[in-house]
Design a protein around this motif. Sequence first.
Motif: not given
Length: 413
Positions: A2-30
């Motif tokens: 369960r991951i919380l990503v703080l921020g609202s920029g393109a950097r955070e979008h890229a971080i979220v996309n990278s975490l999602l690309s693992e396909r590890a079933g993370h529960e991500i919130t930004a």
Amino acid sequence: MRILVLGSGAREHAIVNSLLSERAGHEITAAPGNAGIAAVVPVIALDPTRAEVVTEYALDNDIELVVIGPEAPLVAGVADALRQRGIAVFGPGKAAAALEGSKTFAKRIMDAAGVPTGKATRAGTLEEALEALDEYGAPYVVKADGLAAGKGVLVTADRDAAATHARFWLQHGAVLVEEFLAGQEVSLFLVSDGHTVVPLSPAQDYKRVFDGDEGPNTGGMGAYSPLPWLPEGFVDEVVETIAVPTIRQLASERTPFIGLLYCGLIITKRGVRVIEFNARFGDPETQVVLPRLVTPLSGLLFAAATGELASQPKPEFSSEVAVTVVLASEGYPEEPITGRAIFGLDAVRDVSIAHAATAIIDGQYIATGGRVLSVVATGRTFAEARLRVYSALDQIALEGGHYRTDIALQVAE
Ligand code: AMP
Ligand code: GLY
């Protein structure tokens, strides 16, 4: 996780996309995220700089890892508050984040650690600043000491402009006058758990707003990775002579640096020099570094947050290259005009879009800030990645929007 990503920029979008690309079933919130991030993970409207609000949310929602994107929450001490409550967090505490938050602090650490950087003089008055300008001579380099959202640095041949910049920023604190350094710039990210340091792949950022490095400095208008022209052994040299001594110095002062050490470097004729440190992932460099990272990002960040980096395998990168170009609003960086509609985002192919300042109003994407989005493409060659990025930008319409057309051109021929 369960991951919380703080921020609202393109950097955070890229971080979220990278975490999602693992396909590890993370529960991500930004938090707070933006319209692009909200299209891929849940977002929550909380102020990421308010330590108690973030901590309460993380505890209530059993968050296992908090990833802090921007500098403001770091400098506000959000990481300290989370750590005090036993939550794993990727991002330095307030004291170590001063490496970015105070250029004077950064210079002191570099001096103490013997890290190569340009000469600089701290000026508290205009008189001192003018004296330093004349001592170093043109081109003049004047920097605000504290955080300035990319607007604190002026490099100019015009002494009057340098003096005006110093006068303005002296109202907010001290300024630094520096010797001018000439050479290619490199952004190198290093993940640190406070003791062990692991480099990611280098990138180059384009700071000036217009083609050919014309116009004022911005937060960054585009980037590419890797840098095929780097001398062999460059990354190892930076690790040994810059990153490790800096991390050791901070640890010895009981302010361990846990998070992302961003080394802004310049390769001068006399060797590599630090221009600046940041205490977080760079934007837009993250958009080209993370898509090439093969090693799961979550494992790396969690290992750093929990002091376990030494036992991790070395991060691996794909042999593909990546290019990103930032689409900015009319008037950026001085006075961006916001509120305009963005068209064509659904039509683009072969790229990913990292949203920065976007919102959806009545089903329509709207630009809400200066840097609106980053278009990112990978490819076998820079020419291929550039073609993808610029073909996509042809499809996207934003009245008055502008972008550089020469990103990664120097490596594409
Ligand atoms: P900074 O925000 O400190 O990274 O500075 C923004 C940009 O200004 C850098 O990326 C460089 O292009 C330029 N710059 C900063 N310091 C110097 C310096 N001492 N000499 C030459 N250029 C500099
Ligand atoms: N791209 C420069 C920065 O993130 O500070």
